[in-house]
Design a protein around this motif. Structure first.
Motif, short mmCIF file in Angstrom:
data_model
loop_
_atom_site.label_atom_id
_atom_site.label_comp_id
_atom_site.label_asym_id
_atom_site.label_seq_id
_atom_site.Cartn_x
_atom_site.Cartn_y
_atom_site.Cartn_z
N ALA A 386 0.83 -1.21 0.00
CA ALA A 386 0.00 0.00 0.00
C ALA A 386 0.86 1.26 0.00
O ALA A 386 0.58 2.24 -0.70
N LEU A 387 1.92 1.24 0.79
CA LEU A 387 2.82 2.40 0.84
C LEU A 387 3.52 2.59 -0.49
O LEU A 387 3.70 3.73 -0.97
N LYS A 388 3.95 1.50 -1.09
CA LYS A 388 4.58 1.58 -2.40
C LYS A 388 3.62 2.15 -3.43
O LYS A 388 4.03 2.83 -4.39
N GLY A 389 2.33 1.89 -3.21
CA GLY A 389 1.33 2.38 -4.15
C GLY A 389 0.89 3.81 -3.90
O GLY A 389 0.00 4.31 -4.58
N GLY A 390 1.49 4.45 -2.89
CA GLY A 390 1.20 5.86 -2.65
C GLY A 390 0.34 6.13 -1.44
O GLY A 390 -0.08 7.28 -1.22
N ALA A 391 0.04 5.13 -0.60
CA ALA A 391 -0.76 5.35 0.59
C ALA A 391 -0.03 6.29 1.55
O ALA A 391 1.20 6.35 1.58
N ASP A 392 -0.81 7.04 2.33
CA ASP A 392 -0.23 8.00 3.29
C ASP A 392 0.36 7.24 4.47
O ASP A 392 -0.31 6.46 5.14
N PHE A 393 1.66 7.46 4.75
CA PHE A 393 2.39 6.73 5.79
C PHE A 393 1.75 6.97 7.17
O PHE A 393 1.48 6.03 7.93
N ALA A 394 1.51 8.24 7.50
CA ALA A 394 0.99 8.58 8.82
C ALA A 394 -0.41 7.99 9.03
O ALA A 394 -0.73 7.49 10.12
N GLU A 395 -1.24 8.03 8.00
CA GLU A 395 -2.60 7.50 8.14
C GLU A 395 -2.58 5.99 8.38
O GLU A 395 -3.33 5.47 9.21
N LEU A 396 -1.71 5.30 7.65
CA LEU A 396 -1.60 3.86 7.85
C LEU A 396 -1.07 3.54 9.26
O LEU A 396 -1.53 2.61 9.91
N ALA A 397 -0.08 4.31 9.71
CA ALA A 397 0.47 4.09 11.05
C ALA A 397 -0.60 4.27 12.11
O ALA A 397 -0.71 3.46 13.05
N GLN A 398 -1.41 5.32 11.98
CA GLN A 398 -2.46 5.59 12.96
C GLN A 398 -3.53 4.50 12.94
O GLN A 398 -4.12 4.19 13.98
N LYS A 399 -3.73 3.91 11.79
CA LYS A 399 -4.69 2.82 11.68
C LYS A 399 -4.28 1.64 12.55
O LYS A 399 -5.13 0.92 13.09
N TYR A 400 -2.96 1.48 12.73
CA TYR A 400 -2.44 0.38 13.55
C TYR A 400 -1.89 0.87 14.90
O TYR A 400 -0.99 0.27 15.48
N GLY A 401 -2.46 1.99 15.38
CA GLY A 401 -2.16 2.46 16.73
C GLY A 401 -0.83 3.12 16.91
O GLY A 401 -0.29 3.16 18.03
N GLN A 402 -0.23 3.66 15.84
CA GLN A 402 1.07 4.32 15.93
C GLN A 402 0.99 5.69 15.27
O GLN A 402 0.10 5.96 14.48
N THR A 403 1.95 6.54 15.60
CA THR A 403 1.88 7.92 15.10
C THR A 403 2.43 8.06 13.69
O THR A 403 1.96 8.90 12.92
N GLY A 404 3.46 7.27 13.34
CA GLY A 404 4.09 7.41 12.04
C GLY A 404 4.87 8.69 11.88
O GLY A 404 5.25 9.07 10.77
N GLU A 405 5.14 9.39 13.01
CA GLU A 405 5.87 10.65 12.94
C GLU A 405 7.35 10.38 12.66
O GLU A 405 7.91 9.35 13.05
N ALA A 406 7.99 11.34 11.99
CA ALA A 406 9.42 11.24 11.71
C ALA A 406 10.20 11.70 12.94
O ALA A 406 9.89 12.74 13.53
N ASN A 407 11.20 10.94 13.34
CA ASN A 407 12.04 11.28 14.49
C ASN A 407 13.51 11.22 14.09
O ASN A 407 13.90 10.46 13.19
N TRP A 408 14.32 12.04 14.78
CA TRP A 408 15.76 12.00 14.59
C TRP A 408 16.38 11.08 15.63
O TRP A 408 15.96 11.07 16.78
N ILE A 409 17.36 10.33 15.21
CA ILE A 409 18.11 9.49 16.14
C ILE A 409 19.60 9.75 15.91
O ILE A 409 20.05 9.93 14.77
N SER A 410 20.35 9.80 17.00
CA SER A 410 21.77 10.10 16.93
C SER A 410 22.59 8.82 17.03
O SER A 410 22.24 7.88 17.76
N ALA A 411 23.70 8.79 16.31
CA ALA A 411 24.58 7.62 16.35
C ALA A 411 25.12 7.41 17.76
O ALA A 411 25.47 6.28 18.13
N ALA A 412 25.18 8.47 18.56
CA ALA A 412 25.69 8.35 19.93
C ALA A 412 24.82 7.41 20.76
O ALA A 412 25.28 6.87 21.77
#
Length: 711
Positions: A386-412
């Motif tokens: 579905a994502l490959k077909g253009g589905a909205d990432f955040a909407e799909l994440a919320q459908k399965y109880g997750q935010t789908g928000e983008a976060n930064w992570i540090s190598a440290a």
């Protein structure tokens, strides 16, 4: 998970700001098995209110979780845990004392006041929470409200366990902030009440300004007390008794202490032990030459103190001795064995790969988990398609109880950590995944659909397998040291025996006065709790059993030389200090009598052992440091302030000698007097006095600390 990283990055400041309110936030570990002493179950009491060992342990566990979370630690070492125990106890005592005083005065913190603090959003504790605007960095109450709503509606059955744990951790963290805000606000109210009772005024403001800005330049001559031999000044027992009675309140101690003597034997490696470690590392370096995969297993099998994780890391993460040699070693080449004096170790390492990788990665993900492995795969494939077909990432994440928000992570957050194969696979996917492309990773029983959004700070990084073996003593070396010391302890069963025979047997008997039960360690050696408990149960002159302690590398025996009970110190314990003070005063009287009638500094300079100097910019508010006597002399500034230019002072009794000064210049700084500023400064000084009131409350309170019996 970037929110948790934010908490970790601000951890040290958060712990400092919390101050008096260092209390719990996580539901705590199960009660650990105690070892009650003589049936007692209380670690202490404040004004008759007892604290049970169970409740104290819960507080310790709770604060330990706070510190581990905010500092990104998996565990606390013995020193850190000892600090936690002390912080919990101090906070408990302080909060109990303040709460009792606040109740007498009718001081409270209402829910409305707490909400007002949150709405205002400027309190330092709020500024260190993750609920902050990404653009401004300011506390955002709307973010907090959204989180609290989501947390209240948390559905554990529909969300992956990882996210449930995340929300619960963050929820408990906020409960901790609320409780801390309430406690610290009550403490601030009480201290402000004390502070407001210390009122500044224009007269005091002007005096303070003059004391700070009016300066004196002077010449001085002095006769140090050291010019008179102590043996020539007699001090009687009656004089000591009289001064003791005058100063008695200064010699009051709030808890029992003991004077002890102990022998601490540290076991060190023998030459044979060193040769054995060198041979071991030599063998491993030869094996490392032929190792081409599964380096994690190989390094783990060697017992190396440097873990291997199959991810590229900054060279700064590696031990300094390895980093210093990297540039002289080729890929797949083994360097070593070699000795590193800094950590007393033998080493070998192999550079497996060198690459360019980011220090910061922005990503988003959807974690997929179903009842069976096949169901998980089917669902993950469906979402991925579905994502490959253009589905909205955040909407799909919320459908399965997750935010789908983008976060930064540090190598440290992963470099230098011990990673299992699944975590290494996940990190390598983040590093290698092209920006904006999707990836589906099978991790255990779950599948993670991952999209890297951005990468920053590309740097050279390495995969290096390091074999680092510290030189440690062998079992035989330890047994030899133990048997020798054990025989000595068996043959010397009194303190007098230890004093007489320790040096001859090659041991040092170390004295320690005023040892208290809240010090955690005897002689600063780890794992000496049993020895500490023995000290406060023993009689004068007794010798303890032999204790094996430290990091399994110390042997110790202890003896009690004297017991200093709670209350006023006996005169004999402070007689030397009082005698020195009386002797100094008598020397001052003798020197001042010789200076009687002097009307010039030259007369002082003509005295035996006299010294002279010039000192500039002396003010009333700051003690003058006199280089020729190597002493700080507050009285010099006070006399200089009252001495006119060109005038000679009378003899001055100081800390290190008797002085006469001649002021030759008076000056003022260019600063202009501002009554409001000076009064504000005095008010700030009053705030420091208000902080002192906590100490005064503790001094007057009945506080019993017997934590050493349990912890």
């Amino acid at each position: 998970m970037a929110t948790l990283q934010t908490i970790r990055s601000k951890g040290p400041l958060l712990v400092i700001v919390i101050g008096l309110a260092l209390f719990a936030f996580i539901a705590g570990d199960a009660w650990k098995i105690l070892q009650p002493h003589q049936g007692k179950q209380d670690v202490g009491e404040v004004n008759g209110e007892t604290l049970s060992a169970q409740d104290y342990q819960k507080m310790v566990d709770e604060l330990s979780e706070v510190i581990k979370l905010t500092n990104g630690l998996n565990s606390l070492n013995e020193d850190q845990l000892s600090n936690v125990k002390d912080q919990v106890w101090q906070s408990y005592v302080n909060n109990k004392l303040i709460a009792a005083e606040a109740e007498k005065l009718g001081l409270t913190v209402t829910d409305a006041e707490l909400q007002a603090i949150i709405d205002q959003g400027t309190h330092p504790m709020l500024m260190q929470t993750p609920f902050r605007n990404p653009q401004t960095g300011a506390f955002d109450k709307d973010m907090l409200k959204k989180f609290l709503v989501d947390y209240a509606n948390l559905n554990n059955s529909q969300m992956p366990a990882q996210y449930v744990e995340y929300y619960q951790t963050l929820g408990n963290f906020w409960k901790f902030i609320e409780k801390s805000l309430r406690q610290s606000t009550l403490a601030e109210k009480y201290q402000n009440l004390i502070m407001r009772s210390l009122i500044s005024n224009p007269v005091a403001a002007e005096d303070a300004f003059k004391g700070r800005t009016e300066q004196s330049d002077m010449l001085l001559a002095a006769v140090p007390y050291s010019s008179i031999a102590d043996s020539t000044v007699q001090v009687s027992d009656d004089e000591i008794r009289k001064l003791y009675d005058t100063r008695k309140e200064q010699f009051k101690q709030l808890a029992e202490t003991r004077n002890i003597r102990y022998i601490d034997v540290r076991v060190v490696p023998s030459d044979a032990d060193r040769q054995a470690v060198l041979k071991e590392v030599t063998d491993y370096s030869n094996q490392l030459v032929n190792t081409s995969d599964d380096f994690a297993t190989f390094v783990r099998s060697t017992g190396s103190v440097v873990n291997y994780a199959d991810v590229p890391v900054n060279k700064t993460v590696l031990p300094q001795d390895v980093t210093a040699r990297l540039d002289s070693v080729a890929i797949n080449e083994v360097y070593g064995p070699y000795y590193n004096q800094a950590d007393d170790s033998y080493n070998a390492f192999k550079i497996i790969a060198k690459t360019t990788a980011p220090d910061s990665i922005q990503f988003r993900q959807i974690q997929v988990y179903a009842n069976t492995e096949d169901a998980t795969k089917t669902l993950a494939d469906s979402i991925f398609t579905a994502l490959k077909g253009g589905a909205d990432f955040a909407e799909l994440a919320q459908k399965y109880g997750q935010t789908g928000e983008a976060n930064w992570i540090s190598a440290a957050s992963w470099e230098g950590a011990e990673l299992d194969a699944e975590n290494a696979k996940y990190i390598n996917a983040l590093i290698s995944q092209p920006v904006n492309e999707l990836a589906s990773l099978n991790l255990g029983q779950a599948t993670v659909i991952l999209q890297v959004m951005n990468k920053k700070a590309m740097k050279d990084k390495y995969k290096v397998a390091v074999v680092k073996l510290p030189v440690e003593f062998s079992k035989e070396t330890y047994n030899d040291a133990y048997n020798k010391f054990s025989q000595f302890v068996a043959q010397n069963t009194t303190l007098e025996d230890l004093k007489k025979n320790a040096e001859e047997s090659g041991y040092t008997l170390i004295p320690r006065t005023d040892f208290s039960s809240d010090e955690h360690y005897v002689g600063g050696v780890h794992s000496t709790r049993e020895a500490l408990k023995w000290v406060f149960a023993a009689k004068v002159g007794e010798v303890s059993p032999l204790y094996e302690c430290g990091d399994n590398d110390h042997l110790m025996v202890v003896s009690v030389e004297k017991i200093n009970p709670k209350g006023y110190r006996d005169i004999n314990s402070v007689a030397d200090m009082l005698r020195a003070e009386i002797r100094r005063d008598k020397k001052a009287e003798k020197i001042m009598a010789q200076m009687n009638g002097f009307n010039s500094l030259d007369q002082v300079k003509g005295m035996t052992d006299a010294v002279s100097d010039s000192v500039k910019h002396v003010t009333f508010s700051a003690p003058a440091y006199i280089a020729v006597t190597r002493a700080s002399e507050p009285v010099i500034g006070a006399v200089a302030e009252k001495t006119a230019a060109g005038k000679l002072s009378a003899p001055i009794k100081g800390n290190a000698g008797v002085y006469m000064i001649q002021v030759y210049n008076k000056d003022k700084s260019a600063e202009e007097f501002n009554a409001k500023t000076e009064e504000s400064n005095l008010t700030n000084m009053a705030a420091r006095y208000a902080s002192q009131c906590i100490y005064d409350l503790r001094t007057k309170a009945e506080v019993v600390d017997q934590r050493y019996l349990f912890f």
